[in-house]
Design a protein around this motif. Structure first.
Motif, short mmCIF file in Angstrom:
data_model
loop_
_atom_site.label_atom_id
_atom_site.label_comp_id
_atom_site.label_asym_id
_atom_site.label_seq_id
_atom_site.Cartn_x
_atom_site.Cartn_y
_atom_site.Cartn_z
N GLU A 1 -44.32 2.14 19.23
CA GLU A 1 -45.07 1.84 18.00
C GLU A 1 -46.59 1.14 18.58
O GLU A 1 -47.41 1.25 17.76
CB GLU A 1 -44.46 0.75 17.20
N LEU A 2 -46.34 0.36 19.61
CA LEU A 2 -47.78 -0.06 20.12
C LEU A 2 -48.59 1.21 20.71
O LEU A 2 -49.94 0.93 20.44
CB LEU A 2 -47.25 -1.08 21.58
N ARG B 1 -50.73 2.08 17.62
CA ARG B 1 -51.63 0.91 17.25
C ARG B 1 -53.02 1.31 17.76
O ARG B 1 -53.14 1.21 18.89
CB ARG B 1 -51.10 -0.10 17.22
N SER C 1 -55.31 -0.82 17.79
CA SER C 1 -55.89 -2.03 18.59
C SER C 1 -54.99 -2.41 20.00
O SER C 1 -55.24 -3.28 20.67
CB SER C 1 -55.79 -3.26 17.66
N SER C 2 -53.91 -1.42 20.12
CA SER C 2 -53.10 -1.87 21.28
C SER C 2 -53.98 -1.56 22.71
O SER C 2 -53.50 -2.20 24.05
CB SER C 2 -51.76 -0.99 21.36
N GLU D 1 -47.19 -7.35 21.52
CA GLU D 1 -47.35 -6.86 20.21
C GLU D 1 -48.16 -8.00 19.41
O GLU D 1 -48.99 -7.68 18.31
CB GLU D 1 -45.80 -6.94 19.65
N ALA E 1 -51.84 -6.90 20.14
CA ALA E 1 -52.16 -5.87 19.54
C ALA E 1 -52.45 -6.02 17.87
O ALA E 1 -53.15 -5.32 17.08
CB ALA E 1 -51.13 -4.57 19.46
N ARG E 2 -51.72 -7.29 17.27
CA ARG E 2 -51.85 -7.73 15.77
C ARG E 2 -53.24 -8.60 15.73
O ARG E 2 -53.42 -8.48 14.44
CB ARG E 2 -50.69 -8.45 15.37
#
Length: 229
Positions: free
Chosen positions: A15-16, A19, A21-22, A219, A222-223
């Motif tokens: 999932e990262l 993303r 933005s990861s 996480e 990345a958020r």
């Protein structure tokens, strides 16, 4: 319970990877969120038989439930692979670990601090030499003495290099001895001895804590929105 701590970790890493933005996570451009396939039970057994030592429990579980290496703290967890029938870890500095010494207890103490301080005081200064060649010779001779003191294989008996932070800074997982299962920082390039990673309470950090804390922080990073978004 011990094995359950790894439940969902491969999914979280995937999932990262998805993303956008990861890429803000340090080291992610190197490991690219890729995880090696987990080891089969017979592969782990063969690995440990070759090493002559049982790996720490949470690291064993990671290898068989998450992956044999890949995405992780800094530039990632060094993968362990079978090459021409022999198992070995691969990565920048992985060869610093002497696999023949893994069953020996990791030393309780490093080099004598007074010996380190005395040798540092003798480090050649280019300004003290009339010729650059003389300085180069003196520096080379000093480096040999420093390496013999700080990088002797016995210093890291019972330990594996598992990650590279850049600029010759690395992290080790202790395999044998009283510190078994903990992760140590290696900043010997900056004239300091190896030291255990500690949490906020001063407790040594285990492999599982080291990895799962990184995943939580990745996480969170990345958020966070990018600057200007």
């Amino acid at each position: 319970m011990r094995e359950q701590q790894w439940n969902g970790v491969r999914r979280r890493v995937a999932e990262l990877d998805a993303r956008p933005s990861s890429d803000k996570v340090f080291g992610s451009l190197r490991h690219e969120w890729a995880l090696e396939d987990p080891l089969a039970d017979d592969e782990l057994a063969e690995l440990e038989a070759q090493l002559g030592v049982r790996l720490p429990e949470d690291y064993r579980d990671f290898l068989t439930r998450v992956g044999a290496g890949g995405a992780g703290p800094a530039y990632g967890v060094f993968p362990v692979r079978r090459v021409q029938g022999r198992w070995r870890w691969e990565g920048d500095g992985a060869d610093l670990a002497d696999l023949a010494l893994l069953a020996r207890p990791f030393p309780e103490h490093g080099p004598d601090p007074e010996a380190v301080e005395a040798l540092l005081a003798e480090r050649p200064d280019e300004e003290d030499f009339d010729e650059i060649e003389e300085f180069d010779d003196a520096a080379e001779a000093w480096d040999e003495r420093w390496d013999a003191l700080m990088f002797a294989p016995e210093r890291t008996a019972g330990a594996l290099v598992i990650s590279h932070l850049g600029c010759a800074q690395r992290e080790w997982l202790i395999i044998s001895g009283t510190h078994r299962g903990t992760v140590w920082s290696d900043c010997r390039v900056d004239d300091t001895d190896l030291a255990p990673l500690l949490d906020d309470a001063g407790t040594p950090v285990t492999f599982a804590r080291w990895y799962l804390d990184w995943l939580d922080q990745a996480e969170a990073t990345a958020r966070r929105p990018r600057t200007g978004e």
